[in-house]
Design a protein around this motif. Structure first.
Motif, short mmCIF file in Angstrom:
data_model
loop_
_atom_site.label_atom_id
_atom_site.label_comp_id
_atom_site.label_asym_id
_atom_site.label_seq_id
_atom_site.Cartn_x
_atom_site.Cartn_y
_atom_site.Cartn_z
N SER A 537 0.86 0.47 3.34
CA SER A 537 1.82 0.67 4.42
C SER A 537 3.25 0.68 3.87
O SER A 537 3.49 0.40 2.69
CB SER A 537 1.69 -0.43 5.48
N SER A 538 4.19 0.99 4.74
CA SER A 538 5.61 1.04 4.36
C SER A 538 6.33 -0.27 4.65
O SER A 538 7.56 -0.33 4.55
CB SER A 538 6.31 2.17 5.12
N LYS A 539 5.58 -1.31 4.98
CA LYS A 539 6.19 -2.61 5.30
C LYS A 539 5.66 -3.66 4.32
O LYS A 539 4.52 -3.61 3.88
CB LYS A 539 5.84 -3.04 6.73
N LYS A 540 6.51 -4.61 4.00
CA LYS A 540 6.08 -5.71 3.16
C LYS A 540 5.12 -6.60 3.95
O LYS A 540 5.21 -6.69 5.18
CB LYS A 540 7.26 -6.51 2.66
N LYS A 541 4.22 -7.28 3.25
CA LYS A 541 3.21 -8.11 3.88
C LYS A 541 3.24 -9.53 3.32
O LYS A 541 3.55 -9.74 2.14
CB LYS A 541 1.81 -7.51 3.66
N LYS A 542 2.92 -10.48 4.18
CA LYS A 542 2.84 -11.88 3.77
C LYS A 542 1.36 -12.24 3.58
O LYS A 542 0.57 -12.16 4.52
CB LYS A 542 3.47 -12.80 4.80
N LEU A 543 1.00 -12.63 2.34
CA LEU A 543 -0.37 -13.01 2.00
C LEU A 543 -0.44 -14.51 1.76
O LEU A 543 0.41 -15.07 1.06
CB LEU A 543 -0.83 -12.26 0.74
N VAL A 544 -1.43 -15.18 2.34
CA VAL A 544 -1.68 -16.60 2.09
C VAL A 544 -3.15 -16.77 1.70
O VAL A 544 -4.03 -16.15 2.30
CB VAL A 544 -1.33 -17.47 3.32
N TYR A 545 -3.42 -17.63 0.70
CA TYR A 545 -4.80 -17.82 0.25
C TYR A 545 -4.96 -19.18 -0.40
O TYR A 545 -4.00 -19.82 -0.81
CB TYR A 545 -5.21 -16.70 -0.72
#
Length: 553
Positions: A537-545
């Motif tokens: 996508s063209s948007k930044k994403k927040k990943l948590v793991y």
């Protein structure tokens, strides 16, 4: 209220930052720091990046220490003065006593003095003269009677009546009381003996002093130990360390708690039925404050709304339940010096009925007044998430009843996960708000730390879980908003080993019903599990793991 939005603002882009500086004092430049008063720290600016609006952490309010050694000398002096006032009130049993009733106005007729006529006054004086003459008239002479000195009895001077009818006596002549001359020392000695026998010493018993009254606030006895100092600091800070105003606030709080029946309310059962999803406690923020969530969207349910606000009695019960919930939460805090004695409030405005519901608006205003008047300094931060367009208008309606100190604790944004992660770790944020905290039994708990990663637009992110022994590896992850591809594989350490596909890469849409992905893999040799997230996508994403290993069976 300070707020900056990208123009024109859409419901998804509305950002709210509430500071403690009046509107007229704020600079016109968008990203310039806000001018602060001498006792306050400036806010950071609102940052607008591309088509997304984010809120930098507000530093206008920083929670003060509740340790005596950390206080300034004027603050220590104010605390000592307040304790003296409270001790005096406890000694006199005045702290919890109801306020005295207002004085009853005196009617004008009662204030007028009766006017005595001149004739009545003259006749009264004459009557007094006659009576006096009769009382002191000499008795007939008797041969055995003791000799009596001759005395001259003067008639009292007549009273003069002034024009207003009041009497004034110009002079009163002394009347000489006839004294009998005793003959012989025996008679005098007998009289003295009789006087001694008749006179008996009177023993006056001292009254037992009344012990000071015992008063508790929020379950903490006043002046009993250093926990009481923490309570007193809250009232002092709420009144800018003005001792008399803080004392008046404490006195009003004690009386209100007695009238409202707080102690009985805490033990009352049956309040707040079906409201468990409206207000609930969940986890802690990064500084250790308990977090309370207020989910106003639950009132979209018409049946639930009617149960809470259908009539005046239901509104009163709703307020009683809300105060009961707050009291129970407060009594779990640590009031020892250095302990956590405040909470964080998260207000979810998604699908909220809004301020247009008069019953909800009235209940909200009433609750705000109660909190400000009788629960000072119990909120470390007010976080607003999923902020809709109407919140700005609503805030303008209630801002006049908020103190500057209260407003300085407000912060909000339209995106829940991003703003919450600034203050609360993902393992403590509920799943519905982008975190990994889930109800019930599952593989992980809040003790299992979570890693946060920001994935840039049109990039691929990989991370590894290395394993050195035979075990069962368990992991879970989520991406805010998803719209990414996810895949996993096991890569053995041995060069001649074979890579095993654990999860074939698949696209996960933003509308997925699988907000959290949980996987496990049984590992029989040293190696690592590699996770790949492809953000197309063209948007930044927040990943948590996070991950953990279990003994392989």
């Amino acid at each position: 209220m300070a707020e900056e939005t990208k123009a024109p603002a859409t419901p998804e882009e509305v950002v709210v930052v509430v500071s403690d500086v009046p509107e007229a004092e704020k600079p016109a430049t968008k990203e310039a720091p806000v001018a602060a008063t001498p006792d306050e720290k400036p806010n950071k600016a609102v940052v607008v990046e591309g088509d997304e609006a984010t809120v930098s952490q507000s530093v206008s309010f920083k929670e003060e220490s509740n340790i005596v050694a950390d206080l300034e000398d004027p603050e220590k002096k104010a605390l000592d003065e307040l304790k003296l006032l409270i001790q005096e009130a406890l000694n006199k049993h005045e702290l919890s006593a109801p306020p005295p009733p207002p004085p009853t106005p005196v009617k004008e007729e009662e204030e007028e003095k009766p006017v005595v006529a001149a004739e009545d006054a003259s006749s009264s004086a004459a009557a007094a003269t006659e009576t006096t003459e009769e009382v002191v008239a000499p008795a007939p002479p008797c041969e055995d009677a003791p000799k009596i000195e001759e005395v001259e009895i003067k008639e009292p001077t007549a009273a003069i009546v002034d024009e207003d009818g009041t009497k004034t006596v110009e002079a009163i002549e002394e009347t000489i009381v006839p004294v009998a001359k005793e003959t012989g020392e025996a008679s005098s000695a007998a009289t003295v003996e009789e006087s001694k026998e008749e006179t008996t010493p009177v023993v006056v018993e001292e009254a037992t002093p009344t012990p000071p009254e015992e008063v508790s606030i929020f379950g903490i006895p006043l002046l009993a130990d250093d926990r009481s100092d923490v309570i007193l600091w809250k009232f002092l800070r709420a009144r800018d360390f003005k001792v008399k105003e803080a004392f008046a606030m404490i006195r009003d709080t004690v009386r209100w708690r007695k009238e409202f029946g707080i102690d009985a309310l805490v033990e009352e059962e049956g309040l707040g039925v079906d409201l468990e999803k409206v207000v609930f406690m969940n986890g802690f923020d990064k500084e250790g404050h308990p977090v309370c969530y207020n989910v106003y969207g639950e009132f979209r349910n018409k049946e639930l709304y009617q149960k809470a606000f259908a009539d005046e009695d239901k509104c009163k019960n709703f307020l009683r339940w809300r105060i009961q919930f707050l009291e129970k939460s407060i009594r779990k805090l640590d009031f020892s010096p250095g302990g956590i004695s405040t909470i964080v409030q998260v207000n979810d405005l998604k699908n909220s009925p809004g301020p247009f519901k008069k019953e909800l608006r009235a209940a909200t205003n009433q609750a705000i007044n109660v909190l400000q008047d009788y629960y000072p300094e119990f909120v470390a931060k007010q976080i607003f998430i999923n902020v809709p367009w109407w919140y700005l208008a609503f805030y303008s309606l209630i801002t006049h009843i908020l103190t500057l100190r209260t407003k300085s604790k407000f912060v909000g944004a339209s995106k829940s996960a991003e703003i919450l992660f600034k203050y609360i770790a993902p393992e403590h944020v509920p799943v519905k708000y982008g975190g990994l905290s889930k109800e019930g039994d599952h593989e992980f708990s809040t003790a299992d730390a979570v890693t946060e990663v920001t994935i840039k637009p049109a990039t691929k992110q990989t991370f590894e879980f290395p394993v050195s022994e035979t075990c069962q590896l368990v992991w879970e992850l989520r991406v805010a908003g998803w719209e990414v591809s996810y895949g996993a594989e096991f890569v053995p350490t041995a060069e001649d080993g074979y890579t095993v596909i654990v999860q074939k890469a698949r696209k996960i849409a933003s509308t997925t019903d699988e907000p959290v992905i949980c996987n496990s893999f049984k590992i029989g040799e040293p190696g690592k599990v590699v996770i790949t997230i492809d953000n197309t996508s063209s948007k930044k994403k927040k990943l948590v793991y996070r991950s953990k290993t279990k003994t392989s069976e």
